[in-house]
Design a protein around this motif. Structure first.
Motif, PDB file in Angstrom:
ATOM      1  N   UNK A 211       0.818  -1.218   0.000  1.00  0.00           N
ATOM      2  CA  UNK A 211       0.000   0.000   0.000  1.00  0.00           C
ATOM      3  C   UNK A 211       0.848   1.263   0.000  1.00  0.00           C
ATOM      4  N   UNK A 212       1.865   1.321   0.865  1.00  0.00           N
ATOM      5  CA  UNK A 212       2.644   2.559   0.978  1.00  0.00           C
ATOM      6  C   UNK A 212       4.100   2.260   1.257  1.00  0.00           C
ATOM      7  N   UNK A 213       4.953   3.204   0.868  1.00  0.00           N
ATOM      8  CA  UNK A 213       6.387   3.140   1.135  1.00  0.00           C
ATOM      9  C   UNK A 213       6.772   4.280   2.067  1.00  0.00           C
ATOM     10  N   UNK A 214       8.020   4.265   2.506  1.00  0.00           N
ATOM     11  CA  UNK A 214       8.498   5.367   3.335  1.00  0.00           C
ATOM     12  C   UNK A 214       8.504   6.676   2.549  1.00  0.00           C
ATOM     13  N   UNK A 215       8.711   6.592   1.234  1.00  0.00           N
ATOM     14  CA  UNK A 215       8.623   7.792   0.412  1.00  0.00           C
ATOM     15  C   UNK A 215       7.225   8.377   0.425  1.00  0.00           C
ATOM     16  N   UNK A 216       6.206   7.506   0.379  1.00  0.00           N
ATOM     17  CA  UNK A 216       4.817   7.974   0.467  1.00  0.00           C
ATOM     18  C   UNK A 216       4.561   8.665   1.806  1.00  0.00           C
ATOM     19  N   UNK A 217       5.088   8.072   2.875  1.00  0.00           N
ATOM     20  CA  UNK A 217       4.868   8.639   4.203  1.00  0.00           C
ATOM     21  C   UNK A 217       5.538  10.006   4.318  1.00  0.00           C
ATOM     22  N   UNK A 218       6.761  10.126   3.811  1.00  0.00           N
ATOM     23  CA  UNK A 218       7.432  11.421   3.846  1.00  0.00           C
ATOM     24  C   UNK A 218       6.668  12.475   3.072  1.00  0.00           C
ATOM     25  N   UNK A 219       6.134  12.098   1.917  1.00  0.00           N
ATOM     26  CA  UNK A 219       5.366  13.045   1.107  1.00  0.00           C
ATOM     27  C   UNK A 219       4.080  13.470   1.836  1.00  0.00           C
ATOM     28  N   UNK A 220       3.388  12.510   2.443  1.00  0.00           N
ATOM     29  CA  UNK A 220       2.181  12.849   3.202  1.00  0.00           C
ATOM     30  C   UNK A 220       2.517  13.762   4.385  1.00  0.00           C
ATOM     31  N   UNK A 221       3.632  13.474   5.060  1.00  0.00           N
ATOM     32  CA  UNK A 221       4.031  14.295   6.205  1.00  0.00           C
ATOM     33  C   UNK A 221       4.295  15.734   5.781  1.00  0.00           C
ATOM     34  N   UNK A 222       4.978  15.916   4.653  1.00  0.00           N
ATOM     35  CA  UNK A 222       5.204  17.273   4.157  1.00  0.00           C
ATOM     36  C   UNK A 222       3.886  17.952   3.799  1.00  0.00           C
ATOM     37  N   UNK A 223       2.978  17.185   3.208  1.00  0.00           N
ATOM     38  CA  UNK A 223       1.689  17.750   2.840  1.00  0.00           C
ATOM     39  C   UNK A 223       0.894  18.208   4.048  1.00  0.00           C
ATOM     40  N   UNK A 224       0.896  17.403   5.119  1.00  0.00           N
ATOM     41  CA  UNK A 224       0.167  17.773   6.339  1.00  0.00           C
ATOM     42  C   UNK A 224       0.804  18.999   6.982  1.00  0.00           C
ATOM     43  N   UNK A 225       2.121  18.990   7.074  1.00  0.00           N
ATOM     44  CA  UNK A 225       2.817  20.162   7.638  1.00  0.00           C
ATOM     45  C   UNK A 225       2.466  21.429   6.862  1.00  0.00           C
ATOM     46  N   UNK A 226       2.549  21.365   5.540  1.00  0.00           N
ATOM     47  CA  UNK A 226       2.336  22.555   4.720  1.00  0.00           C
ATOM     48  C   UNK A 226       0.871  22.983   4.704  1.00  0.00           C
ATOM     49  N   UNK A 227      -0.065  22.017   4.751  1.00  0.00           N
ATOM     50  CA  UNK A 227      -1.489  22.360   4.750  1.00  0.00           C
ATOM     51  C   UNK A 227      -1.847  23.174   5.980  1.00  0.00           C
ATOM     52  N   UNK A 228      -1.302  22.789   7.133  1.00  0.00           N
ATOM     53  CA  UNK A 228      -1.643  23.534   8.348  1.00  0.00           C
ATOM     54  C   UNK A 228      -0.863  24.842   8.434  1.00  0.00           C
ATOM     55  N   UNK A 229       0.290  24.911   7.795  1.00  0.00           N
ATOM     56  CA  UNK A 229       0.999  26.193   7.720  1.00  0.00           C
ATOM     57  C   UNK A 229       0.171  27.197   6.921  1.00  0.00           C
TER      58      UNK A 229
ATOM     59  N   UNK B  99     -16.801  22.336  14.399  1.00  0.00           N
ATOM     60  CA  UNK B  99     -15.522  21.699  14.090  1.00  0.00           C
ATOM     61  C   UNK B  99     -15.398  21.518  12.582  1.00  0.00           C
ATOM     62  N   UNK B 100     -14.219  21.832  12.047  1.00  0.00           N
ATOM     63  CA  UNK B 100     -13.959  21.723  10.613  1.00  0.00           C
ATOM     64  C   UNK B 100     -13.070  20.512  10.342  1.00  0.00           C
ATOM     65  N   UNK B 101     -13.446  19.740   9.327  1.00  0.00           N
ATOM     66  CA  UNK B 101     -12.648  18.580   8.924  1.00  0.00           C
ATOM     67  C   UNK B 101     -11.649  18.979   7.852  1.00  0.00           C
ATOM     68  N   UNK B 102     -10.404  18.546   8.029  1.00  0.00           N
ATOM     69  CA  UNK B 102      -9.361  18.712   7.015  1.00  0.00           C
ATOM     70  C   UNK B 102      -9.043  17.324   6.486  1.00  0.00           C
ATOM     71  N   UNK B 103      -9.306  17.083   5.217  1.00  0.00           N
ATOM     72  CA  UNK B 103      -9.082  15.764   4.633  1.00  0.00           C
ATOM     73  C   UNK B 103      -7.603  15.558   4.330  1.00  0.00           C
ATOM     74  N   UNK B 104      -7.103  14.370   4.662  1.00  0.00           N
ATOM     75  CA  UNK B 104      -5.711  14.045   4.339  1.00  0.00           C
ATOM     76  C   UNK B 104      -5.466  14.138   2.834  1.00  0.00           C
ATOM     77  N   UNK B 105      -6.488  13.852   2.039  1.00  0.00           N
ATOM     78  CA  UNK B 105      -6.338  13.879   0.583  1.00  0.00           C
ATOM     79  C   UNK B 105      -6.027  15.277   0.063  1.00  0.00           C
ATOM     80  N   UNK B 106      -6.469  16.299   0.787  1.00  0.00           N
ATOM     81  CA  UNK B 106      -6.261  17.680   0.323  1.00  0.00           C
ATOM     82  C   UNK B 106      -4.931  18.260   0.784  1.00  0.00           C
ATOM     83  N   UNK B 107      -4.170  17.506   1.572  1.00  0.00           N
ATOM     84  CA  UNK B 107      -2.900  18.018   2.109  1.00  0.00           C
ATOM     85  C   UNK B 107      -1.790  17.773   1.087  1.00  0.00           C
ATOM     86  N   UNK B 108      -1.389  18.817   0.390  1.00  0.00           N
ATOM     87  CA  UNK B 108      -0.392  18.721  -0.656  1.00  0.00           C
ATOM     88  C   UNK B 108       0.892  19.435  -0.238  1.00  0.00           C
TER      89      UNK B 108
END
Length: 448
Positions: free
Chosen positions: A20-38, A107-116
């Motif tokens: 399903x996922x690699x460490x590269x996928x996880x790193x990309x998702x982590x950057x997306x979450x960090x940047x979305x909330x920034x 409460x507002x939902x932030x979808x993981x899919x929208x975190x780029x």
């Protein structure tokens, strides 16, 4: 330590969630979450609630927090009632989710899919001893309790478990406990990451589902809980590819542990600890004589038959004495190499002015003919400050037989007055007893 966490992402092609996922996928998702909330520009460390079932995305959120993302809240269940209760304890106005949970008002939902991701690699920002996650537990009263955790608490314990348990890059893990509970978080999210191992996606809850995965997926490490080791008492159980079987969230029944060992040749390795203390010891013998062997990184002592511990895994919320020890509610006795568990001080009640150990009453009930399991509570009487014992019993017997058997128990004050028979003892997804459901079942039981 933070640098060693991010160094695990240096091999982006390495699988994490099998297929399903690699460490590269996880790193990309982590950057997306960090940047979305920034981009949202909330005040620093405004808490954000997590409602994430996918282990890869949950891991990515935690890494994003270490890299400058928000401080997160992890509730013990993802339903509206629990979220509302959690919000009363620690207010939040955003939820990061990979699903569509029922949201409390406002409460507002932030979808993981929208975190780029937008820019920059992941780099450590938080210190190892800075709170980055608040875990919630249901508590014995059903009301949620919060426990702060630092990177050293959680990732430090995961690194330690990987070394101590010998989990390696060739291992494939299967979990029967959801990732939002401390044991599931440590052993099915952080442990495979720190060890470079793979975790099967999803959570297997039913015996046939677990057995099928063990047979077909070359699983080497089973991350289970006591209720699932009981459910695996079937002739279909074999060794398969297993080399390690883990359990936590309560003691494995001695008969269940013995059956598993007979069929697989493996002991069930129990991790003893709690959300607030982190791991304390390992036990590989589920009998009453089984000795808990403390982790070498945990200092411990016995104070008036209670266990006191000091370690890097303890939540900063807990009180400590002058030497840094936290006094638990666990009653223990010294044994060669460690200690034996005797029960909990918060399981001692007074009935008619006499002390009663609820765990001891439970064990006596379980020895009665026809009783498979039992759970005992002390319920307040409608008048006054007294309590009476109530028991939910799982077994194949009628109420008259049960009451007659209870009357054979020594010490009349330790005999449950309210009794109810059920097919099984209700449990939560993490394998712990569902106290709220049991109280509901016993509330209308007729006193005998």
């Amino acid at each position: 330590m933070i640098e060693s966490i991010f160094s695990r992402l240096s091999d982006p092609a390495r699988p994490y969630a099998d297929g399903v996922s690699t460490l590269g996928d996880i790193g990309r998702h982590a950057r997306g979450i960090r940047d979305a909330f920034a981009r949202l520009s909330d005040p620093p460390d405004t808490p954000v609630c997590l409602c994430i079932e996918d282990r890869s995305l949950l891991l990515a959120a935690l890494l994003a927090s270490l890299a400058g993302g928000p401080r997160f809240i992890l509730p013990h269940a993802y339903d509206r009632r629990v979220l509302e209760e959690v919000r009363e304890v620690l207010p939040f106005r955003r939820i990061l989710t990979d699903a569509a949970p029922g949201l409390p008002a406002g409460v507002e939902a932030v979808s993981c899919e929208t975190c780029r991701p937008e820019h920059g690699d992941l780099a450590p920002v938080r210190s190892p001893d800075e709170v980055f996650l608040t875990l919630f537990t249901g508590g014995s009263t059903g009301k949620p309790r919060s426990w702060s955790k630092t990177p050293r608490n959680l990732f430090g314990e995961a690194f330690f478990l990987a070394r101590t348990l010998g989990v390696r890059t060739s291992d494939r893990l299967l979990a029967t406990v959801p990732p939002q509970h401390i044991y599931g978080l440590l052993c099915s999210v952080l442990l495979p990451f720190t060890a470079g191992a793979r975790i099967l996606p999803g959570t297997c809850l039913f015996p046939r589902e677990i057995l099928s995965a063990l047979e077909t997926a070359d699983v080497t490490v089973l991350v289970g809980v006591p209720i699932h080791y009981r459910a695996l008492k079937t002739d279909d159980l074999k060794r398969f590819s297993l080399r390690l079987a883990l359990s936590s969230a309560g003691a494995v029944d001695a008969a269940d542990g013995a059956f598993f060992r007979e069929r697989t040749g493996l002991p069930v390795t129990e991790i003893f600890g709690s959300t607030e203390t982190g791991g304390i010891a390992l036990r590989t013998d589920a009998s009453d004589a089984g000795v808990c062997i403390p982790f070498p990184v945990v200092d411990w002592k016995i104070v008036s038959d209670r266990l006191a511990v000091r370690s890097a895994f303890i939540s900063p919320d807990l009180p400590r004495d002058a030497e840094g020890y936290f006094l638990t509610s666990d009653r223990v006795a010294p044994a060669q190499g460690g200690f034996r568990l005797l029960g909990r001080t918060d399981g001692i009640v007074k009935v008619g002015g006499k002390r009663v150990d609820l765990e001891e009453v439970r064990n006596r009930l379980r020895r009665l003919p026809g009783v498979k399991d039992a759970h005992v509570l002390a319920l307040p009487l409608k008048r006054g400050r007294q309590v009476e014992l109530a028991a939910l019993v799982a077994g194949d017997l009628d109420p008259a037989e049960l009451r007659a058997a209870v009357q054979t128990m020594d010490e009349a004050h330790a005999r449950p007055r309210r009794l109810r028979i059920a097919a099984e003892i209700p449990t939560l997804p993490n394998g712990k007893i569902d106290r709220e459901k049991i109280e509901e079942l016993l509330s209308d039981a007729t006193p005998g």
